[in-house]
Enzyme design. Structure first.
Site, PDB file in Angstrom:
ATOM      1  N   THR A  58       0.898  -1.171   0.000  1.00 47.93           N
ATOM      2  CA  THR A  58       0.000   0.000   0.000  1.00 47.93           C
ATOM      3  C   THR A  58       0.922   1.203   0.000  1.00 47.93           C
ATOM      4  OG1 THR A  58      -1.750  -1.115   1.241  1.00 47.93           O
ATOM      5  CG2 THR A  58      -1.745   1.274   1.391  1.00 47.93           C
TER       6      THR A  58
ATOM      7  N   ARG B 272     -13.727  -7.637  -0.824  1.00 45.85           N
ATOM      8  CA  ARG B 272     -13.071  -7.317   0.461  1.00 45.85           C
ATOM      9  C   ARG B 272     -12.520  -5.885   0.405  1.00 45.85           C
ATOM     10  NH1 ARG B 272      -7.756  -5.359   1.890  1.00 45.85           N
ATOM     11  NH2 ARG B 272      -7.261  -6.065   3.994  1.00 45.85           N
ATOM     12  N   VAL B 273     -12.803  -5.120   1.438  1.00 45.33           N
ATOM     13  CA  VAL B 273     -12.311  -3.744   1.524  1.00 45.33           C
ATOM     14  C   VAL B 273     -11.440  -3.640   2.770  1.00 45.33           C
ATOM     15  CG1 VAL B 273     -12.984  -1.331   1.863  1.00 45.33           C
ATOM     16  CG2 VAL B 273     -14.303  -2.783   0.317  1.00 45.33           C
ATOM     17  N   GLY B 274     -10.249  -3.071   2.617  1.00 46.39           N
ATOM     18  CA  GLY B 274      -9.334  -2.933   3.745  1.00 46.39           C
ATOM     19  C   GLY B 274      -9.468  -1.585   4.435  1.00 46.39           C
ATOM     20  N   ASP B 275      -8.405  -1.200   5.113  1.00 46.29           N
ATOM     21  CA  ASP B 275      -8.416   0.048   5.885  1.00 46.29           C
ATOM     22  C   ASP B 275      -8.170   1.286   5.026  1.00 46.29           C
ATOM     23  OD1 ASP B 275      -5.802  -0.959   5.401  1.00 46.29           O
ATOM     24  OD2 ASP B 275      -4.995   0.367   6.961  1.00 46.29           O
TER      25      ASP B 275
ATOM     26  N   THR C  18      -0.216   0.997   6.469  1.00 40.83           N
ATOM     27  CA  THR C  18      -0.105  -0.115   5.521  1.00 40.83           C
ATOM     28  C   THR C  18      -0.061  -1.390   6.349  1.00 40.83           C
ATOM     29  OG1 THR C  18       2.302  -0.145   5.483  1.00 40.83           O
ATOM     30  CG2 THR C  18       1.239   1.297   3.915  1.00 40.83           C
ATOM     31  N   GLY C  19      -0.312  -2.499   5.687  1.00 36.90           N
ATOM     32  CA  GLY C  19      -0.303  -3.765   6.413  1.00 36.90           C
ATOM     33  C   GLY C  19      -1.677  -4.390   6.414  1.00 36.90           C
TER      34      GLY C  19
ATOM     35  N   GLY D  23      -5.070  -4.571   6.823  1.00 38.60           N
ATOM     36  CA  GLY D  23      -6.075  -3.541   7.026  1.00 38.60           C
ATOM     37  C   GLY D  23      -7.173  -3.907   7.999  1.00 38.60           C
TER      38      GLY D  23
HETATM   39  N1  GLY Z   1      -3.578  -2.001   4.223  1.00 36.72           N
HETATM   40  C1  GLY Z   1      -4.133  -2.348   2.982  1.00 36.72           C
HETATM   41  C2  GLY Z   1      -5.160  -3.376   3.052  1.00 36.72           C
HETATM   42  O1  GLY Z   1      -5.208  -4.137   4.011  1.00 36.72           O
HETATM   43  O2  GLY Z   1      -5.960  -3.449   2.140  1.00 36.72           O
END
Ligand code: GLY
Length: 317
Positions: A167, A195-198, A218-219, A221
């Protein structure tokens, strides 16, 4: 004036700094810094040519936040438009909404005449996706992969936190003292479709408030969503902590999370006076920063905070 970024922002930080040197806004600088990362075919975590979801489709997430008034824009699970940060910026500038997802984000991107590319993955990335599935899933499942395939067990296998996380994060302060944070990602490789992350979630992967500072993550999410990490860092600064203490405290919050799925996490943070830090739960990670008096960026190590991983074993066959 200052810009900080995750280390994969090296391809964009000069463009971003040029915007600030020309008197432009932090918002314009962050967008200018992230777009070259989104176009970089060698970065498989952001924009064009990134790792796709488990069905082989590229779905992008991004967000941008204006620390002056907390206005924000974001897109999630958007297909076909590589410059997700620019579509997120349009959401902020043009709509009464903050976050558009899926078909709605794509419809809006078309309306805004955002760059739409037919081919977003090179043959090498498609081959890697196929190999990844073949290595992790029974051959008959891979061969018949389709709308009716039950994916829930396979994403647990294929979404290995040790392989795939990145990210891009940018945070800038402009000549007026306005701060902007921006994040763009393709999310977890081989993720469940939708799927949606942070990254597009304001408060989770991205937060900026001129009065205190900003943070971007990043990481994994899912962890930042549960702990509201980016907002936590800014909140801890609001409560009087230094940027370094606030960032470390938010990492400890992540270490305290329960549940089975705990992976790697990183963040970058900047306070309103330009002091910066970055944290990681992985070794050897760095971040970059640049001020207008510097010819180029400087790369600095992140502070390590141990967050032991947890990932249950799943029987593949
Ligand atoms: N940090 C990015 C994600 O988990 O999508």
């Amino acid at each position: 004036m200052i810009i900080i970024a995750s280390s994969n922002g090296k391809v964009g930080i000069e463009d971003a700094m040029q915007v600030l040197k020309n008197g432009g806004s932090a918002l314009d600088a962050v967008e200018a810094g992230i777009r070259p990362v989104e176009a970089n075919p060698d970065d498989h975590s952001v924009g064009y040519n990134s790792w796709p979801n488990i069905m082989g489709e590229l779905e992008l997430d991004a967000s941008i936040m204006n620390g002056r008034d907390l206005t924000s824009g974001a897109v999630a699970a958007m297909k076909g438009f590589p410059y997700a940060i620019s579509v997120a910026r349009h959401v902020m500038d043009q709509l009464p909404h903050v976050l558009l997802a899926g078909n709605g984000a794509e419809r809006f991107a078309r309306e805004m005449k955002a760059e739409q590319w037919d081919e977003l993955l090179t043959p090498e990335v498609i081959a890697r996706w196929r190999r990844q599935l073949k290595d992790n899933m029974p051959a008959e499942v891979v061969e018949t992969l389709g709308d009716d395939t039950e994916l829930r067990e396979w994403v647990k296998l294929a979404t290995d936190p040790e392989r795939t996380y990145s990210t891009v994060n940018f945070i800038a302060i402009d000549k007026n003292g306005d701060m902007c944070t921006g994040v763009s990602t393709s999310g977890w490789a081989w993720k469940y479709p939708g799927r949606v992350g942070d990254s597009p979630i304001i408060g989770a992967g991205n937060y900026a408030d001129n009065r205190y500072g900003g943070c971007a993550c990043t990481g994994m999410g899912e962890m930042a969503i549960k702990a509201n990490t980016a907002h936590s860092v800014v909140f801890y600064m609001k409560m009087g902590m230094s940027v370094a203490d606030a960032a470390e405290r938010a990492m400890v919050d992540l270490r305290d999370l329960g549940g089975d799925y705990i992976g790697g996490m990183n963040l970058v943070a900047l306070d309103k006076d330009g002091n910066h830090t970055a944290m990681t739960s992985m070794t050897g990670r760095t971040y970059i920063y640049q001020t207008p008096d510097m010819d180029t960026y400087e790369e600095k190590p992140r502070t390590f905070v141990d967050i032991p991983g947890r990932w249950p074993r799943v029987n593949a066959h």
